[in-house]
Design a protein around this motif. Structure first.
Motif, PDB file in Angstrom:
ATOM      1  N   TYR A 149       0.857  -1.181   0.000  1.00 47.50           N
ATOM      2  CA  TYR A 149       0.000   0.000   0.000  1.00 47.50           C
ATOM      3  C   TYR A 149       0.897   1.237   0.000  1.00 47.50           C
ATOM      4  CZ  TYR A 149      -4.102  -2.827   1.197  1.00 47.50           C
ATOM      5  OH  TYR A 149      -5.128  -3.740   1.174  1.00 47.50           O
TER       6      TYR A 149
ATOM      7  N   PHE B  84      -8.081   0.312   2.873  1.00 44.52           N
ATOM      8  CA  PHE B  84      -7.365  -0.952   3.047  1.00 44.52           C
ATOM      9  C   PHE B  84      -8.339  -2.122   2.942  1.00 44.52           C
ATOM     10  CE2 PHE B  84      -4.507   2.112   4.885  1.00 44.52           C
ATOM     11  CZ  PHE B  84      -3.251   1.618   4.588  1.00 44.52           C
TER      12      PHE B  84
ATOM     13  N   VAL C   1       3.162  -1.150   4.118  1.00 39.54           N
ATOM     14  CA  VAL C   1       2.561   0.185   3.962  1.00 39.54           C
ATOM     15  C   VAL C   1       3.713   1.174   3.788  1.00 39.54           C
ATOM     16  CG1 VAL C   1       1.105   1.965   4.962  1.00 39.54           C
ATOM     17  CG2 VAL C   1       0.566  -0.446   5.351  1.00 39.54           C
TER      18      VAL C   1
END
Length: 518
Positions: free
Chosen positions: A421, A439, A450
């Protein structure tokens, strides 16, 4: 349209002549604000002299004029009514001490947080306030001893002299700039009234109407030193401290915003923190010498700039000339027609108001247009400090709301099959909900990265959101890796624990706003 013409060259002659003009305009303003505060006119005149002299000599903005102001007077009136003028002097003294510390701790820099729409609203609001303050000069005392609006010949005479004053100020600079047009206008209108024996209200007429005493005069002696006659105990401190804090805030906000405006007009740069200290020193002296205190005056500052005053000599001349009027020449000031001074102030109103704000209303964001109108309105119906604080808060909320929508999380898969991400945009309290909604906890791989390389964790709310993220992945048996967080962020994260992976060579170094650091 009338304009303010800011001289770009410092000249001693211009400073002295401009200072004399300002001194004449200071008299009715200082008297009026003394009445607003519920004190003797000389208390306002002494304040204008002491604040003006000290800030001009030692302040951070040469050419800016300070004195007794309405914004501070409206706060003082309740203190004077409840506890008397000695408590006012004690509060003004404490106000000065607070302002000195504000300068020492360099709090003046926070004036840079005031957005431009708030500045426009401040200028427009004060222009309206200055205009409304002049309307009081159109009232006279009737046979019953009550104030009523002018009518008939008195009104027409007043209006005619005002128009003549404004015309001289506007057209004289087209012929010569050797002397300030405002000073010439005051002298010419005064001469016309004297030599034609015209029935026109003068400064002393205004003072006597306000006091109700036909023998009132502006003559006085030097201010004398005296420690405020109040008990020096905790009870007194509790009485004056709230007033002192409000007065200090109003004084600094008005002074620093006026400083910024003059910076823009003269294309120079003032020293905000030095001005804070000078304003504080001036108010401290006022507390010991029987003045009502004060701060920068945008109206008189604009007169000074428009008349060519750029250096410290202009403000010093204005203060010393005002003292000279009180000591030796009160009779000369008392015969000046009010219309001449009102005309000068009307020119200031026209030159101060940002007429361009009407033109740009449709071109700027609606939120900015709303802030301009809001600050202008609050300045008129409340006071400057409240207006600026409200404007800054609204602007900050608008900024937070707009940037809350700019946090974008892009999902991808790397060569190891891990879910990545990539966070883009600042992460702060306003963006938390949008951040967490992007998410997909159930469909991700066992290891999730992340990436914060294109983001910044701004506050403690953002840290709590990252902790929440770690907890949700952990509850699903997945390992979370946080990349490109500052070492400080890693220290403050609690629920993520050992799951945080940090590259100390590439990771940024910045501080996070969090109470945990205190």
């Amino acid at each position: 349209m009338f304009e303010l013409h800011a001289s770009k060259v410092t000249s001693l002659k211009n400073d002295v002549l401009s200072g004399l003009t300002v001194a004449l305009a200071l008299v009715p303003e200082a008297v009026a604000f003394a009445f607003v505060a519920g004190v003797d006119p000389l208390v306002g005149l002494y304040a204008a002299f002491m604040v003006g002299l000290i800030t001009s000599a030692f302040g951070g903005r040469p050419g800016m004029i300070s004195g007794a102001t309405g914004a501070m007077a409206v706060v003082m009136v309740s203190l004077v009514a409840l506890h008397g003028v000695q408590y006012l002097f004690a509060a003004v003294l404490l106000t000065g001490v607070i302002q000195i510390f504000a300068g020492i701790f360099k709090l003046g820099k926070f004036i840079r947080l005031v957005p431009h729409p708030v500045m426009l609203g401040f200028v427009n609001g004060l222009a309206i306030v200055i205009f409304l303050a002049q309307l009081g000069q159109f009232k006279v005392t009737n046979a019953a001893g009550e104030l009523e609006w002018m009518t008939g010949g008195a009104l027409y005479t007043m209006a005619g002299l005002i128009v003549l004053t404004m015309a001289i100020i506007h057209f004289l600079p087209k012929l010569t700039k050797a002397v300030p047009s405002s000073l010439v206008a005051i002298i010419v209108v005064t001469a016309i009234v004297l030599f034609t024996d015209l029935e026109a209200r003068t400064v002393i007429d205004y003072v006597r109407d306000m006091t109700g005493d036909a023998s009132s005069t502006l003559a006085g002696g030097l201010p004398t030193f005296a420690i405020p006659a109040v008990p020096f105990n905790l009870e007194t401190l509790m009485i004056i401290l709230p007033f002192a804090l409000v007065l200090a805030a109003i004084g600094l906000i008005e002074s620093l915003l006026t400083l910024s405006l003059i910076d823009e007009l003269t294309e120079t740069h003032g020293q905000a923190n030095r001005e804070c200290v000078a304003q504080g020193a001036a108010n401290t002296v006022n507390g010991f010498f029987g003045g009502m205190g004060g701060c920068a005056m945008i109206g008189q500052s604009m007169i000074n700039v428009n008349s060519g005053g750029r250096g410290r000599a202009s403000g010093i001349t204005a203060a010393l000339a005002l003292l000279g009027f009180i000591l030796f020449a009160s009779g000369l000031i008392e015969i000046i027609p009010l219309a001449a001074l009102v005309g000068v102030m009307f020119i200031v109103v026209i030159g101060t108001f940002e007429w361009s704000s009407f033109r740009i209303m449709r071109k700027i964001p609606k939120a900015d247009a709303f802030v301009i109108v809001l600050v202008s309105g609050v300045t008129v119906i409340s006071d400057l400090a409240v207006a600026v604080i409200v404007g800054v808060i609204v602007s900050a909320l608008v900024f937070a709301w707009q940037h809350a929508k700019h946090v974008v999380v892009n999902r991808s898969t790397d060569e190891n099959g891990w879910t990545v991400y990539d966070v883009n945009g600042p992460l702060f309290f306003g963006a938390i909900s949008s951040f967490l909604e992007q998410f997909n906890f159930d469909d991700d791989s066992k290891d999730v990265i992340v990436e914060f390389k294109n983001s910044r964790v701004a506050d403690h709310s953002a840290l709590e959101a990252i902790d929440t993220l770690a907890e949700r992945f952990k509850s699903r048996g997945k390992t979370l890796h946080l990349r490109h967080l500052s070492p400080e962020c890693k220290t403050l994260l609690t629920k993520a624990g050992d799951l945080v992976e940090v590259n100390y060579i590439e990771d940024p170094s910045y501080h996070v706003a969090s109470d945990k650091l205190d």
